[in-house]
Design a protein around this motif. Structure first.
Motif, PDB file in Angstrom:
ATOM      1  N   ALA A  33       0.833  -1.210   0.000  1.00 12.03           N
ATOM      2  CA  ALA A  33       0.000   0.000   0.000  1.00 12.03           C
ATOM      3  C   ALA A  33       0.857   1.244   0.000  1.00 12.03           C
ATOM      4  O   ALA A  33       0.548   2.242  -0.646  1.00 12.03           O
ATOM      5  N   THR A  34       1.971   1.183   0.731  1.00 13.17           N
ATOM      6  CA  THR A  34       2.869   2.328   0.789  1.00 13.17           C
ATOM      7  C   THR A  34       3.625   2.491  -0.516  1.00 13.17           C
ATOM      8  O   THR A  34       3.773   3.587  -1.036  1.00 13.17           O
ATOM      9  N   ALA A  35       4.096   1.370  -1.060  1.00 14.62           N
ATOM     10  CA  ALA A  35       4.923   1.422  -2.264  1.00 14.62           C
ATOM     11  C   ALA A  35       4.129   1.897  -3.466  1.00 14.62           C
ATOM     12  O   ALA A  35       4.652   2.577  -4.335  1.00 14.62           O
ATOM     13  N   GLN A  36       2.854   1.546  -3.530  1.00 14.79           N
ATOM     14  CA  GLN A  36       2.050   1.900  -4.684  1.00 14.79           C
ATOM     15  C   GLN A  36       1.165   3.107  -4.356  1.00 14.79           C
ATOM     16  O   GLN A  36      -0.055   3.029  -4.360  1.00 14.79           O
ATOM     17  N   THR A  37       1.823   4.219  -4.061  1.00 16.36           N
ATOM     18  CA  THR A  37       1.105   5.433  -3.710  1.00 16.36           C
ATOM     19  C   THR A  37       0.202   5.878  -4.851  1.00 16.36           C
ATOM     20  O   THR A  37      -0.943   6.247  -4.654  1.00 16.36           O
ATOM     21  N   HIS A  38       0.738   5.863  -6.055  1.00 18.61           N
ATOM     22  CA  HIS A  38      -0.024   6.219  -7.238  1.00 18.61           C
ATOM     23  C   HIS A  38       0.307   5.235  -8.358  1.00 18.61           C
ATOM     24  O   HIS A  38       1.406   4.682  -8.415  1.00 18.61           O
ATOM     25  N   THR A  39      -0.636   5.043  -9.256  1.00 18.60           N
ATOM     26  CA  THR A  39      -0.361   4.238 -10.439  1.00 18.60           C
ATOM     27  C   THR A  39       0.531   5.045 -11.365  1.00 18.60           C
ATOM     28  O   THR A  39       0.230   6.201 -11.676  1.00 18.60           O
ATOM     29  N   LEU A  40       1.610   4.429 -11.812  1.00 19.89           N
ATOM     30  CA  LEU A  40       2.561   5.122 -12.675  1.00 19.89           C
ATOM     31  C   LEU A  40       2.466   4.605 -14.110  1.00 19.89           C
ATOM     32  O   LEU A  40       2.225   3.415 -14.347  1.00 19.89           O
ATOM     33  N   GLY A  41       2.664   5.519 -15.057  1.00 19.82           N
ATOM     34  CA  GLY A  41       2.644   5.158 -16.465  1.00 19.82           C
ATOM     35  C   GLY A  41       3.790   5.808 -17.202  1.00 19.82           C
ATOM     36  O   GLY A  41       4.426   6.749 -16.715  1.00 19.82           O
ATOM     37  N   LEU A  42       4.041   5.304 -18.402  1.00 17.40           N
ATOM     38  CA  LEU A  42       5.090   5.873 -19.258  1.00 17.40           C
ATOM     39  C   LEU A  42       4.602   5.796 -20.697  1.00 17.40           C
ATOM     40  O   LEU A  42       4.221   4.717 -21.169  1.00 17.40           O
ATOM     41  N   GLY A 266      -4.837  10.414  -8.477  1.00 22.99           N
ATOM     42  CA  GLY A 266      -4.789   9.943  -9.862  1.00 22.99           C
ATOM     43  C   GLY A 266      -3.414   9.444 -10.279  1.00 22.99           C
ATOM     44  O   GLY A 266      -2.451   9.481  -9.504  1.00 22.99           O
ATOM     45  N   PRO A 267      -3.302   9.019 -11.522  1.00 25.99           N
ATOM     46  CA  PRO A 267      -2.031   8.487 -12.013  1.00 25.99           C
ATOM     47  C   PRO A 267      -1.015   9.576 -12.318  1.00 25.99           C
ATOM     48  O   PRO A 267      -1.360  10.745 -12.489  1.00 25.99           O
ATOM     49  N   ILE A 268       0.229   9.160 -12.392  1.00 27.36           N
ATOM     50  CA  ILE A 268       1.323  10.033 -12.808  1.00 27.36           C
ATOM     51  C   ILE A 268       1.999   9.371 -14.001  1.00 27.36           C
ATOM     52  O   ILE A 268       2.464   8.236 -13.907  1.00 27.36           O
ATOM     53  N   MET A 269       2.023  10.084 -15.115  1.00 27.60           N
ATOM     54  CA  MET A 269       2.522   9.539 -16.373  1.00 27.60           C
ATOM     55  C   MET A 269       3.819  10.244 -16.772  1.00 27.60           C
ATOM     56  O   MET A 269       3.909  11.467 -16.716  1.00 27.60           O
ATOM     57  N   ILE A 270       4.800   9.467 -17.188  1.00 30.17           N
ATOM     58  CA  ILE A 270       6.035  10.041 -17.715  1.00 30.17           C
ATOM     59  C   ILE A 270       5.877  10.233 -19.219  1.00 30.17           C
ATOM     60  O   ILE A 270       5.479   9.314 -19.938  1.00 30.17           O
ATOM     61  N   GLU A 271       6.163  11.440 -19.684  1.00 29.56           N
ATOM     62  CA  GLU A 271       6.270  11.691 -21.124  1.00 29.56           C
ATOM     63  C   GLU A 271       7.612  12.362 -21.341  1.00 29.56           C
ATOM     64  O   GLU A 271       7.794  13.537 -21.028  1.00 29.56           O
ATOM     65  N   GLY A 272       8.572  11.610 -21.851  1.00 29.50           N
ATOM     66  CA  GLY A 272       9.913  12.162 -21.969  1.00 29.50           C
ATOM     67  C   GLY A 272      10.752  11.442 -23.000  1.00 29.50           C
ATOM     68  O   GLY A 272      10.242  10.689 -23.842  1.00 29.50           O
ATOM     69  N   ASN A 273      12.037  11.639 -22.903  1.00 25.51           N
ATOM     70  CA  ASN A 273      13.004  11.089 -23.847  1.00 25.51           C
ATOM     71  C   ASN A 273      13.145   9.580 -23.636  1.00 25.51           C
ATOM     72  O   ASN A 273      13.567   9.131 -22.567  1.00 25.51           O
ATOM     73  N   VAL A 274      12.796   8.815 -24.655  1.00 25.82           N
ATOM     74  CA  VAL A 274      12.814   7.352 -24.523  1.00 25.82           C
ATOM     75  C   VAL A 274      13.952   6.711 -25.323  1.00 25.82           C
ATOM     76  O   VAL A 274      13.911   5.519 -25.639  1.00 25.82           O
TER      77      VAL A 274
END
Length: 299
Positions: A33-42, A266-274
């Protein structure tokens, strides 16, 4: 006596094991529960789906042009829809809603063209199960030199109200994104975007709080608190070279603290240099989780 003792010992051991089992399960549950504070996306191309999932990400994104746009034939679209169900990471959003050739702000807006294009995209989004379309589209909203920004804003708000009503028809949310001034010259801060969303005042027209663009514009985290209740999701990347979080070690904790203050879940999404995604994706996941945990655990 020996027989009685022999019979009782397994019960005592079983009770001890059960107690240990529940203690361990509680600790594991708490840790998860602690580790998955928010759903992460990329946001990345579908060929990286397994890599993203193995790194810990559960969401991804595509561009409207590559998945829903008119350049995609019906046959290609149906194939794309089928492939979506095979991905491990859910396609949470499609971004770059409008191409630069379709103006949505300024003196050259063709309202009929805008709404016709949008409806075609919304039809496909509904069919594909895509619930969120991000309205960044720097080229589409760029104003010509000397054009009155106040007039542009008023007209954009009116157009956005019509877009929101159309989005509601297809159960899709249009999500306005703040873009930094190197990419466009209209709606460059989260505060600007928040003001527009408040004026549109429609549940199908909401906000993407893009922390990367906030960093580029040196916009303070307090702008997030002004957007309470309007943010559907956040995007993030390091301001230096738009690298993935952790590559240069930038500190996002002040922005995460602002999200915590407004009760954001809500989720946090990475949009960056891949370019170096194989190496950078696992680092980015761990880095974001570490900073998020630190902020959310702080009392």
């Amino acid at each position: 006596m020996c027989i009685l003792t022999t019979k009782r010992k397994p019960r005592a051991d079983m009770n001890t094991l059960l107690t240990l089992f529940f203690v361990v399960m509680f600790e594991i549950t708490t840790l998860m529960a602690t580790a998955q504070t928010h759903t992460l996306g990329l946001i990345a191309q579908p060929q990286y789906d397994s890599l993203l999932y193995a790194s810990g990400f559960r969401l991804t994104g595509r561009t409207v042009e590559s998945l829903l746009g008119p350049k995609v034939s019906n046959a290609e679209f149906q194939a794309h829809v089928k492939s979506l169900h095979q991905l491990k990471c859910n396609v949470y959003v499609c971004n770059v809603l409008f191409p630069g050739s379709i103006k949505i702000a300024g003196p050259d807006v063709d309202q009929h063209e805008v709404l016709s294009y949008l409806e075609a995209v919304l039809v496909r989004a509904q069919h594909a199960g895509i619930k969120n379309l991000t309205l960044g589209s720097g080229g589409a909203r760029r104003l010509p030199p000397g054009y009155d920004a106040t007039i542009a804003k008023t007209r954009f708000i009116e157009l956005s109200k019509q877009m929101a009503a159309l989005a509601k028809k297809y159960a899709v949310t249009i999500i306005l994104e703040n873009l930094n001034s190197t990419e466009t010259n209209f709606i460059n801060t989260l505060r600007d975007a928040t003001d527009i969303v408040k004026r549109v005042d429609h549940p199908n027209f909401r906000l993407n709080a893009d922390i990367y663009h906030m960093l580029k514009e040196r916009e303070l985290p307090e702008a997030i608190e002004n957007a309470k209740g309007l943010i559907v999701y956040c995007e993030i990347a390091e301001s230096q070279k738009r690298s993935l979080p952790g590559v240069h070690g930038e500190d996002f904790r002040p922005y995460f603290a602002a999200l915590k203050n407004i009760g954001y879940e809500g989720p946090i999404m990475i949009e960056g240099n891949v370019d170096n995604l194989t190496k950078d994706a696992p680092i980015a996941f761990r880095y974001l989780q570490s900073q998020l945990r630190e902020v959310w655990e702080k009392k």
